[in-house]
Write a protein that holds these residues in place. Sequence first.
Motif, PDB file in Angstrom:
ATOM      1  N   ALA A   1     -43.320 -29.653  -9.262  1.00  0.00           N
ATOM      2  CA  ALA A   1     -44.451 -30.498  -9.668  1.00  0.00           C
ATOM      3  C   ALA A   1     -45.381 -29.744 -10.611  1.00  0.00           C
ATOM      4  CB  ALA A   1     -45.215 -30.969  -8.435  1.00  0.00           C
ATOM      5  N   GLU A   2     -45.656 -28.474 -10.309  1.00  0.00           N
ATOM      6  CA  GLU A   2     -46.574 -27.719 -11.148  1.00  0.00           C
ATOM      7  C   GLU A   2     -45.949 -27.374 -12.501  1.00  0.00           C
ATOM      8  OE1 GLU A   2     -48.217 -24.429  -8.986  1.00  0.00           O
ATOM      9  OE2 GLU A   2     -49.329 -25.729  -7.626  1.00  0.00           O
ATOM     10  N   LEU A   3     -44.654 -27.067 -12.517  1.00  0.00           N
ATOM     11  CA  LEU A   3     -43.987 -26.784 -13.789  1.00  0.00           C
ATOM     12  C   LEU A   3     -43.889 -28.043 -14.651  1.00  0.00           C
ATOM     13  CD1 LEU A   3     -41.167 -24.330 -12.647  1.00  0.00           C
ATOM     14  CD2 LEU A   3     -43.270 -23.785 -13.863  1.00  0.00           C
ATOM     15  N   GLN A   4     -43.717 -29.194 -13.998  1.00  0.00           N
ATOM     16  CA  GLN A   4     -43.720 -30.454 -14.739  1.00  0.00           C
ATOM     17  C   GLN A   4     -45.099 -30.712 -15.332  1.00  0.00           C
ATOM     18  OE1 GLN A   4     -42.068 -34.758 -13.729  1.00  0.00           O
ATOM     19  NE2 GLN A   4     -43.960 -34.388 -12.632  1.00  0.00           N
ATOM     20  N   GLU A   5     -46.132 -30.449 -14.553  1.00  0.00           N
ATOM     21  CA  GLU A   5     -47.495 -30.650 -15.025  1.00  0.00           C
ATOM     22  C   GLU A   5     -47.788 -29.789 -16.243  1.00  0.00           C
ATOM     23  OE1 GLU A   5     -51.351 -29.297 -12.907  1.00  0.00           O
ATOM     24  OE2 GLU A   5     -50.878 -31.255 -12.066  1.00  0.00           O
ATOM     25  N   GLU A   6     -47.245 -28.582 -16.252  1.00  0.00           N
ATOM     26  CA  GLU A   6     -47.421 -27.676 -17.389  1.00  0.00           C
ATOM     27  C   GLU A   6     -46.684 -28.157 -18.625  1.00  0.00           C
ATOM     28  OE1 GLU A   6     -46.397 -23.601 -16.847  1.00  0.00           O
ATOM     29  OE2 GLU A   6     -47.106 -23.596 -14.786  1.00  0.00           O
ATOM     30  N   GLY A   7     -45.640 -28.958 -18.428  1.00  0.00           N
ATOM     31  CA  GLY A   7     -44.792 -29.320 -19.551  1.00  0.00           C
ATOM     32  C   GLY A   7     -43.730 -28.279 -19.832  1.00  0.00           C
ATOM     33  N   ALA A   8     -43.455 -27.397 -18.849  1.00  0.00           N
ATOM     34  CA  ALA A   8     -42.422 -26.372 -19.035  1.00  0.00           C
ATOM     35  C   ALA A   8     -41.057 -27.008 -19.238  1.00  0.00           C
ATOM     36  CB  ALA A   8     -42.392 -25.436 -17.824  1.00  0.00           C
ATOM     37  N   VAL A   9     -40.875 -28.186 -18.656  1.00  0.00           N
ATOM     38  CA  VAL A   9     -39.620 -28.920 -18.785  1.00  0.00           C
ATOM     39  C   VAL A   9     -39.918 -30.370 -18.428  1.00  0.00           C
ATOM     40  CG1 VAL A   9     -38.894 -28.588 -16.388  1.00  0.00           C
ATOM     41  CG2 VAL A   9     -37.146 -28.797 -18.182  1.00  0.00           C
ATOM     42  N   GLN A  10     -39.140 -31.297 -18.945  1.00  0.00           N
ATOM     43  CA  GLN A  10     -39.291 -32.695 -18.536  1.00  0.00           C
ATOM     44  C   GLN A  10     -38.541 -32.913 -17.225  1.00  0.00           C
ATOM     45  OE1 GLN A  10     -38.977 -35.857 -21.526  1.00  0.00           O
ATOM     46  NE2 GLN A  10     -38.903 -34.273 -23.108  1.00  0.00           N
ATOM     47  N   ILE A  11     -39.111 -33.727 -16.357  1.00  0.00           N
ATOM     48  CA  ILE A  11     -38.502 -34.050 -15.073  1.00  0.00           C
ATOM     49  C   ILE A  11     -38.226 -35.543 -15.029  1.00  0.00           C
ATOM     50  CG2 ILE A  11     -38.727 -33.987 -12.565  1.00  0.00           C
ATOM     51  CD1 ILE A  11     -38.723 -31.216 -13.692  1.00  0.00           C
ATOM     52  N   LEU A  12     -36.982 -35.894 -14.761  1.00  0.00           N
ATOM     53  CA  LEU A  12     -36.589 -37.290 -14.583  1.00  0.00           C
ATOM     54  C   LEU A  12     -36.108 -37.485 -13.157  1.00  0.00           C
ATOM     55  CD1 LEU A  12     -34.550 -37.606 -17.914  1.00  0.00           C
ATOM     56  CD2 LEU A  12     -36.938 -38.262 -17.535  1.00  0.00           C
ATOM     57  N   GLN A  13     -36.104 -38.726 -12.711  1.00  0.00           N
ATOM     58  CA  GLN A  13     -35.676 -39.030 -11.349  1.00  0.00           C
ATOM     59  C   GLN A  13     -34.627 -40.137 -11.369  1.00  0.00           C
ATOM     60  OE1 GLN A  13     -36.520 -37.518  -8.545  1.00  0.00           O
ATOM     61  NE2 GLN A  13     -38.202 -36.223  -9.270  1.00  0.00           N
ATOM     62  N   SER A  14     -33.629 -39.983 -10.500  1.00  0.00           N
ATOM     63  CA  SER A  14     -32.616 -41.019 -10.342  1.00  0.00           C
ATOM     64  C   SER A  14     -33.240 -42.248  -9.685  1.00  0.00           C
ATOM     65  CB  SER A  14     -31.467 -40.495  -9.480  1.00  0.00           C
ATOM     66  OG  SER A  14     -30.577 -41.542  -9.150  1.00  0.00           O
ATOM     67  N   LEU A  15     -32.700 -43.438  -9.994  1.00  0.00           N
ATOM     68  CA  LEU A  15     -33.160 -44.659  -9.329  1.00  0.00           C
ATOM     69  C   LEU A  15     -32.535 -44.797  -7.945  1.00  0.00           C
ATOM     70  CD1 LEU A  15     -33.062 -47.260 -12.259  1.00  0.00           C
ATOM     71  CD2 LEU A  15     -34.903 -45.712 -11.566  1.00  0.00           C
ATOM     72  N   ASP A  16     -31.525 -43.992  -7.672  1.00  0.00           N
ATOM     73  CA  ASP A  16     -30.879 -43.970  -6.358  1.00  0.00           C
ATOM     74  C   ASP A  16     -31.746 -43.152  -5.407  1.00  0.00           C
ATOM     75  OD1 ASP A  16     -29.321 -43.649  -4.098  1.00  0.00           O
ATOM     76  OD2 ASP A  16     -27.475 -43.213  -5.200  1.00  0.00           O
ATOM     77  N   GLU A  17     -32.389 -43.815  -4.437  1.00  0.00           N
ATOM     78  CA  GLU A  17     -33.338 -43.134  -3.556  1.00  0.00           C
ATOM     79  C   GLU A  17     -32.678 -42.081  -2.679  1.00  0.00           C
ATOM     80  OE1 GLU A  17     -35.589 -45.974  -1.369  1.00  0.00           O
ATOM     81  OE2 GLU A  17     -36.515 -46.854  -3.154  1.00  0.00           O
ATOM     82  N   SER A  18     -31.362 -42.122  -2.557  1.00  0.00           N
ATOM     83  CA  SER A  18     -30.679 -41.104  -1.758  1.00  0.00           C
ATOM     84  C   SER A  18     -30.569 -39.775  -2.505  1.00  0.00           C
ATOM     85  CB  SER A  18     -29.271 -41.588  -1.372  1.00  0.00           C
ATOM     86  OG  SER A  18     -28.442 -41.694  -2.522  1.00  0.00           O
ATOM     87  N   LYS A  19     -30.835 -39.805  -3.810  1.00  0.00           N
ATOM     88  CA  LYS A  19     -30.777 -38.583  -4.618  1.00  0.00           C
ATOM     89  C   LYS A  19     -32.202 -38.086  -4.878  1.00  0.00           C
ATOM     90  CE  LYS A  19     -26.435 -39.847  -6.890  1.00  0.00           C
ATOM     91  NZ  LYS A  19     -25.741 -40.116  -8.177  1.00  0.00           N
ATOM     92  N   ARG A  20     -32.627 -37.145  -4.040  1.00  0.00           N
ATOM     93  CA  ARG A  20     -34.001 -36.652  -4.140  1.00  0.00           C
ATOM     94  C   ARG A  20     -34.150 -35.531  -5.165  1.00  0.00           C
ATOM     95  NH1 ARG A  20     -36.547 -34.870   1.287  1.00  0.00           N
ATOM     96  NH2 ARG A  20     -34.759 -33.443   1.270  1.00  0.00           N
ATOM     97  N   ASP A  21     -33.040 -34.918  -5.565  1.00  0.00           N
ATOM     98  CA  ASP A  21     -33.132 -33.777  -6.472  1.00  0.00           C
ATOM     99  C   ASP A  21     -33.611 -34.221  -7.851  1.00  0.00           C
ATOM    100  OD1 ASP A  21     -32.113 -31.906  -4.581  1.00  0.00           O
ATOM    101  OD2 ASP A  21     -30.088 -32.671  -4.979  1.00  0.00           O
ATOM    102  N   PRO A  22     -34.556 -33.498  -8.417  1.00  0.00           N
ATOM    103  CA  PRO A  22     -35.037 -33.857  -9.757  1.00  0.00           C
ATOM    104  C   PRO A  22     -33.985 -33.548 -10.817  1.00  0.00           C
ATOM    105  CG  PRO A  22     -36.003 -31.773  -9.066  1.00  0.00           C
ATOM    106  CD  PRO A  22     -35.242 -32.306  -7.880  1.00  0.00           C
ATOM    107  N   ILE A  23     -34.052 -34.284 -11.913  1.00  0.00           N
ATOM    108  CA  ILE A  23     -33.194 -34.023 -13.069  1.00  0.00           C
ATOM    109  C   ILE A  23     -34.029 -33.264 -14.095  1.00  0.00           C
ATOM    110  CG2 ILE A  23     -31.846 -35.043 -14.939  1.00  0.00           C
ATOM    111  CD1 ILE A  23     -31.466 -37.518 -13.129  1.00  0.00           C
ATOM    112  N   LEU A  24     -33.611 -32.035 -14.399  1.00  0.00           N
ATOM    113  CA  LEU A  24     -34.277 -31.290 -15.461  1.00  0.00           C
ATOM    114  C   LEU A  24     -33.750 -31.780 -16.807  1.00  0.00           C
ATOM    115  CD1 LEU A  24     -34.369 -27.534 -14.333  1.00  0.00           C
ATOM    116  CD2 LEU A  24     -35.927 -29.392 -13.772  1.00  0.00           C
TER     117      LEU A  24
END
Length: 547
Positions: free
Chosen positions: A431-454
């Motif tokens: 969350a903090e690295l995303q806030e910095e803009g160090a990398v973009q974070i995307l999320q799957s629409l499948d709620e069973s997949k909690r891992d973020p997509i870098l």
Amino acid sequence: MQTSLSSTAPSSDKALDDLLKEVDRRRNFAIISHPDAGKTTLTEKLLLYGGAIQEAGAVKARRTQRSATSDWMAMEQQRGISITSTVLQFDYRGKILNLLDTPGHQDFSEDTYRTLAAADNAVMLIDAAKGLETQTRKLFEVCRLRHLPIFTFINKLDRPSLTPLELMDEIEQELGMTTYAVNYPIGTGDRFRGVYNRLTQTIHLFERTGTHGSKKAADQTMALDDPALEALLGSDVYAEFQDELELIEEAGAEFDLAAVHSGEMTPVFFGSAMNNFGVELFLQAFLQYAAKPEAHDSNQGKIEPTYPEFSGFVFKLQANMDPKHRDRIAFLRVCSGKFEKDMVVKHPRTGKTVRLSRPQKLFAQERESVDIAYAGDVIGLNNPGAFTIGDTVHTGEKLVYPPIPSFSPELFAYLKSTDPSQYKNFKKGVAELQEEGAVQILQSLDESKRDPILAAVGQLQFEVVQYRLQEEYGVETRLEPLGFSLARWVVEGWDALEKAGRLFNTVVVKDRWDAPVLLFKNQWNLEQVAGDCPDLKLSAIAIPPSL
């Protein structure tokens, strides 16, 4: 029609005079270059001549010397590259210069774009042996979009290189800018003897020393018509220099400061940053010709730097610049008025008021408290989760500066924590690295997949994220690459996506703003979807929601 706000707020004549004087003293700039063109070296030499440091440390190979002043992260020091943006402020000849140090690696072009959003001028650094390179061209286009004045420093003249005329012609032909050689080189490679300053009509000869550029170069100044010049240069070098100088004096453009400030002409300087050839002459000319802090667009029209109400925007966030204190710093570009320590400002995105306590003047990792700042300055604010990139803060009438966009990444991977017991720290770090803009974070629409997509421009961004999660949050991670190379945002949102119906050869995910994003394996898949759904508007640029 919106108008420019300059002095519409109540202000005493003395306060306005003081504000005008302080804005007039500021010069703000960023350096753009391809990797290995010598950006970090030039940065240090500007600081050396600006009096900010007493001795410049070599960037590469010389293990006994310290790492570059502007590179503070351990990973940067190990590799000899810049992978974050810092701010370096120093005084020179009565002016205050703010150097927005940008990442030197091509994988971090988006971080560089954010930094350019806060710059008033750009210095385009070119390797004399290679000419214009890919990353330089990309960053030049960003500067052109912002109409930034661009000053060109052609580096490494003490090595085998293209001719000065070839280099200037390449800039004119490929970038569409008129060139004006302010300092013209006398010889190149092992015959490099110095430069001729066309504005002052003086020759500056340099002596090679054994200090590896850690100290200021000796400078012998003489007139162009000095009878001793030919003997000092050698007849061959002297004759070649005279022929080329005659050519550019007769066929070259006249110097036009208005054209420089509009981005139509670039003043060109030649030298060798490693050996300090031409660096001080460049700095002196830049100080004279660089644009002062400019007006910024807002929802209230253009905000002039002399508008008495304080305003600014956050262009960068950085966590753990001092790991011992787990700090988080928001880099804020002052756009108007006078910043004062502990002032209370409005924060339009949240609708709250915020006290700007413990502001800091930044010099890479070193910081000191600052009491006041003016347009063109960059200050560091302690950021306990209060700010995100693009946030506006202000006093007086509500105003909002445009959000800073994101660009299409090219690499995608699931980021997974290898230790489930560290999942809380994992989520916090991401969350903090995303806030910095160090990398973009995307999320799957499948709620069973909690891992973020870098989602990143280059592989090094992934490595930095994993490195920082390990070093700063104690979390080990692994990547699970995804076979996509393009991302496009759905301009009109979820309703438009639903209306388009079923899409083939693409995967739908969401960004941090819960906006729909389509991922494609290749350009052909993108064109296929665009052909099947001509009414579905897609963009390679993501604009955060407006307030």
